[in-house]
Write an enzyme that holds these catalytic residues in place. Structure first.
Site, PDB file in Angstrom:
ATOM      1  N   CYS A 157       0.932  -1.422   0.236  1.00 22.15           N
ATOM      2  CA  CYS A 157      -0.056  -0.310   0.558  1.00 22.15           C
ATOM      3  C   CYS A 157       0.207   1.182   0.080  1.00 22.15           C
ATOM      4  CB  CYS A 157      -1.048   0.116   1.002  1.00 22.15           C
ATOM      5  SG  CYS A 157      -2.000  -1.566   1.057  1.00 22.15           S
ATOM      6  N   HIS A 164      -3.737   6.409   3.203  1.00 24.54           N
ATOM      7  CA  HIS A 164      -3.549   5.091   2.858  1.00 24.54           C
ATOM      8  C   HIS A 164      -5.079   5.145   2.952  1.00 24.54           C
ATOM      9  CE1 HIS A 164      -3.833   1.342   0.859  1.00 24.54           C
ATOM     10  NE2 HIS A 164      -3.597   1.023   2.326  1.00 24.54           N
ATOM     11  N   ASN A 189     -10.184  -0.359   0.116  1.00 21.40           N
ATOM     12  CA  ASN A 189      -8.684  -0.599   0.261  1.00 21.40           C
ATOM     13  C   ASN A 189      -8.525  -0.676  -1.186  1.00 21.40           C
ATOM     14  OD1 ASN A 189      -5.894  -0.588   0.323  1.00 21.40           O
ATOM     15  ND2 ASN A 189      -6.135  -1.477   2.846  1.00 21.40           N
TER      16      ASN A 189
HETATM   17  N1  COA Z   1     -18.444  -8.436   9.832  1.00 24.09           N
HETATM   18  C1  COA Z   1     -18.819  -8.744  10.752  1.00 24.09           C
HETATM   19  N2  COA Z   1     -18.199  -9.266  11.626  1.00 24.09           N
HETATM   20  C2  COA Z   1     -17.214  -9.207  11.333  1.00 24.09           C
HETATM   21  C3  COA Z   1     -16.383  -8.829  10.316  1.00 24.09           C
HETATM   22  C4  COA Z   1     -17.242  -8.566   9.899  1.00 24.09           C
HETATM   23  N3  COA Z   1     -16.495  -8.772   8.175  1.00 24.09           N
HETATM   24  N4  COA Z   1     -15.546  -8.620   9.970  1.00 24.09           N
HETATM   25  C5  COA Z   1     -14.495  -9.286  11.636  1.00 24.09           C
HETATM   26  N5  COA Z   1     -16.122 -10.117  12.788  1.00 24.09           N
HETATM   27  C6  COA Z   1     -16.170 -10.255  13.806  1.00 24.09           C
HETATM   28  C7  COA Z   1     -15.526 -10.118  14.339  1.00 24.09           C
HETATM   29  O1  COA Z   1     -15.024 -12.454  13.978  1.00 24.09           O
HETATM   30  C8  COA Z   1     -15.310 -10.516  15.825  1.00 24.09           C
HETATM   31  O2  COA Z   1     -16.457 -11.123  16.461  1.00 24.09           O
HETATM   32  P1  COA Z   1     -16.085 -11.650  17.825  1.00 24.09           P
HETATM   33  O3  COA Z   1     -15.652 -10.415  18.543  1.00 24.09           O
HETATM   34  O4  COA Z   1     -17.069 -12.565  18.248  1.00 24.09           O
HETATM   35  O5  COA Z   1     -15.215 -12.516  18.064  1.00 24.09           O
HETATM   36  C9  COA Z   1     -15.567  -9.195  15.729  1.00 24.09           C
HETATM   37  O6  COA Z   1     -15.858  -8.806  15.067  1.00 24.09           O
HETATM   38  C10 COA Z   1     -14.430  -8.108  16.200  1.00 24.09           C
HETATM   39  O7  COA Z   1     -13.792  -8.190  15.439  1.00 24.09           O
HETATM   40  P2  COA Z   1     -11.802  -7.197  15.937  1.00 24.09           P
HETATM   41  O8  COA Z   1     -11.502  -8.189  14.477  1.00 24.09           O
HETATM   42  O9  COA Z   1     -12.123  -7.345  16.619  1.00 24.09           O
HETATM   43  O10 COA Z   1     -12.490  -6.268  14.713  1.00 24.09           O
HETATM   44  P3  COA Z   1     -11.600  -4.991  14.595  1.00 24.09           P
HETATM   45  O11 COA Z   1     -12.914  -3.857  15.224  1.00 24.09           O
HETATM   46  O12 COA Z   1     -10.561  -4.591  15.116  1.00 24.09           O
HETATM   47  O13 COA Z   1     -11.685  -4.740  13.001  1.00 24.09           O
HETATM   48  C11 COA Z   1     -10.899  -4.656  10.801  1.00 24.09           C
HETATM   49  C12 COA Z   1     -11.828  -5.349  11.968  1.00 24.09           C
HETATM   50  C13 COA Z   1     -10.478  -5.929  10.332  1.00 24.09           C
HETATM   51  C14 COA Z   1     -11.402  -3.778  10.005  1.00 24.09           C
HETATM   52  C15 COA Z   1      -9.627  -3.791  11.925  1.00 24.09           C
HETATM   53  O14 COA Z   1      -8.671  -4.641  12.780  1.00 24.09           O
HETATM   54  C16 COA Z   1      -8.329  -3.094  10.600  1.00 24.09           C
HETATM   55  O15 COA Z   1      -9.337  -2.302  10.005  1.00 24.09           O
HETATM   56  N6  COA Z   1      -7.178  -3.427  10.484  1.00 24.09           N
HETATM   57  C17 COA Z   1      -6.713  -3.011   9.628  1.00 24.09           C
HETATM   58  C18 COA Z   1      -6.616  -3.463   8.456  1.00 24.09           C
HETATM   59  C19 COA Z   1      -5.694  -3.377   7.263  1.00 24.09           C
HETATM   60  O16 COA Z   1      -5.996  -1.872   6.796  1.00 24.09           O
HETATM   61  N7  COA Z   1      -5.418  -4.142   6.166  1.00 24.09           N
HETATM   62  C20 COA Z   1      -4.954  -3.368   5.149  1.00 24.09           C
HETATM   63  C21 COA Z   1      -3.710  -2.659   5.353  1.00 24.09           C
HETATM   64  S1  COA Z   1      -2.541  -2.132   4.305  1.00 24.09           S
END
Ligand code: COA
Length: 315
Positions: free
Chosen positions: A108, A242, A272
């Site tokens: 990215c 980004h 993204n």
């Molecule tokens: N829909 C519904 N529920 C979802 C889900 C979705 N698409 N994706 C995950 N969940 C659930 C998980 O299973 C978890 O459930 P649980 O509490 O029963 O275990 C819950 O939501 C919370 O998950 P969590 O991973 O703690 O959520 P989060 O607030 O950290 O958000 C991301 C997840 C991926 C959106 C976040 O961590 C993120 O944006 N990270 C950076 C990713 C990124 O930028 N990647 C590219 C880099 S260039």
């Protein structure tokens, strides 16, 4: 160097959160609250190559240059239809350029890495006009059954034509440990003497680790480049961050103490798009008439590697 032309290209197929909720255990409410994304574009009839060529041609028109005027083409890309040759070779030929070309996998951060490499070529006097193209389709690397990744990504391309100037104020590139927080292995052809077996696995992402890396590195990188440029956060007119998660962008706004108006976003429309995210956003901001000559602008990105980069530029 300076940016003299910019262009972008997006696939036709729109995939809304509602469409995802029909095939995955997710909801518009979850995706919007956790990421800010409402819809994204995915490849349907087009190829990554088509987006790259379209964005490149638009940037050349914007710069009022022809492909034959280019001295170097850099294409930032993670995955496309061709293992070999480099995507840049095909883009270069399709647009009619006759110069050297390379691909760069900066994930990215590809746009900032590509601009920094181009600037080094300017500094040693090797080039006059350079084309940087960022073309990506991360949605094609995913397991579409995996709701944690499938909702985040989209495809797109952005391109910039660089010409001589002294508009880059400062750039910072970093790499940190943690490659296994966000990775995908190639699907290699079977070889009878290789006992390791198939590597055909989709993208692996440890979302919370990447989130923590993103927020800390972006704030740190921006503070470092501001200091190097002898500028305060207030003196930057526009921050291009980004487009990975709106919560990351909001955190950076808060940490820098800057108003939301200085942080254009399009994550709600495209998700993204990896390295294409910054040049697409730059192109849309410019076309909306929100960039003015002499504006001080900052870029910041993070991604698989784990790598990050920030750049301050006078527009
Ligand atoms: N829909 C519904 N529920 C979802 C889900 C979705 N698409 N994706 C995950 N969940 C659930 C998980 O299973 C978890 O459930 P649980 O509490 O029963 O275990 C819950 O939501 C919370 O998950 P969590 O991973 O703690 O959520 P989060 O607030 O950290 O958000 C991301 C997840 C991926 C959106 C976040 O961590 C993120 O944006 N990270 C950076 C990713 C990124 O930028 N990647 C590219 C880099 S260039």
């Amino acid at each position: 160097m300076k940016i003299s032309g910019i262009g972008s290209s997006l696939p036709k197929q729109v995939v809304t959160n509602q469409m995802l909720a029909e095939i995955l255990d997710t909801s518009d409410e979850w995706i919007t609250t956790r990421t800010g994304i409402k819809e994204r574009r995915v490849l349907s009839s087009e190829y990554v190559l088509d987006l790259a060529v379209d964005a490149a041609q638009k940037a050349l028109v914007d710069a009022n240059l022809e492909a034959k005027d280019l001295d170097f083409v850099i294409v930032a890309n993670v995955v496309n239809e061709y293992v070999t040759p480099a995507l840049s070779c095909i883009v270069k030929e399709k647009i009619g350029a006759k110069c050297p070309c390379i691909d760069l996998n900066g994930a990215c951060v590809g746009f900032i890495y590509a601009c920094d490499i181009a600037e080094a070529y300017y500094k040693i006097g090797r080039v006059k006009n350079v084309l940087v193209v960022c073309a990506e389709a991360p949605a094609h690397m995913l397991d579409w059954h995996d709701r944690t990744c499938a909702v985040l990504f989209g495809a797109g391309a952005g391109a910039a034509v660089l010409t001589p100037g002294d508009n880059i104020i400062t750039t910072r590139l970093t790499s940190s440990d943690g490659w296994d927080r966000l990775y995908e292995m190639h699907d290699l052809q079977w070889c009878p003497f290789d006992k390791k077996g198939s590597t055909n696995l989709p993208l692996v992402m440890h979302g919370q680790d990447v989130f923590r890396f993103a927020t800390s590195t972006c704030v740190n990188d921006l503070n470092v480049v501001l200091k190097e440029a002898n500028l305060t956060a207030d003196q930057i007119d526009t921050y291009f961050i980004h487009q990975a998660n709106l919560r990351i962008i909001k955190y950076i706004e808060q940490m820098l103490g800057q108003p939301a108006e200085k942080f254009p976003t399009n994550i709600e429309k495209y998700g993204n798009t990896s390295s294409a995210s910054l040049p697409i956003l730059l192109d849309e901001t410019k076309r909306a008439g929100k960039l003015h000559e002499g504006d001080m602008i900052a870029f910041s990105a993070f991604g698989a590697g784990l790598v990050s980069g920030a750049m301050i530029m006078k527009w």
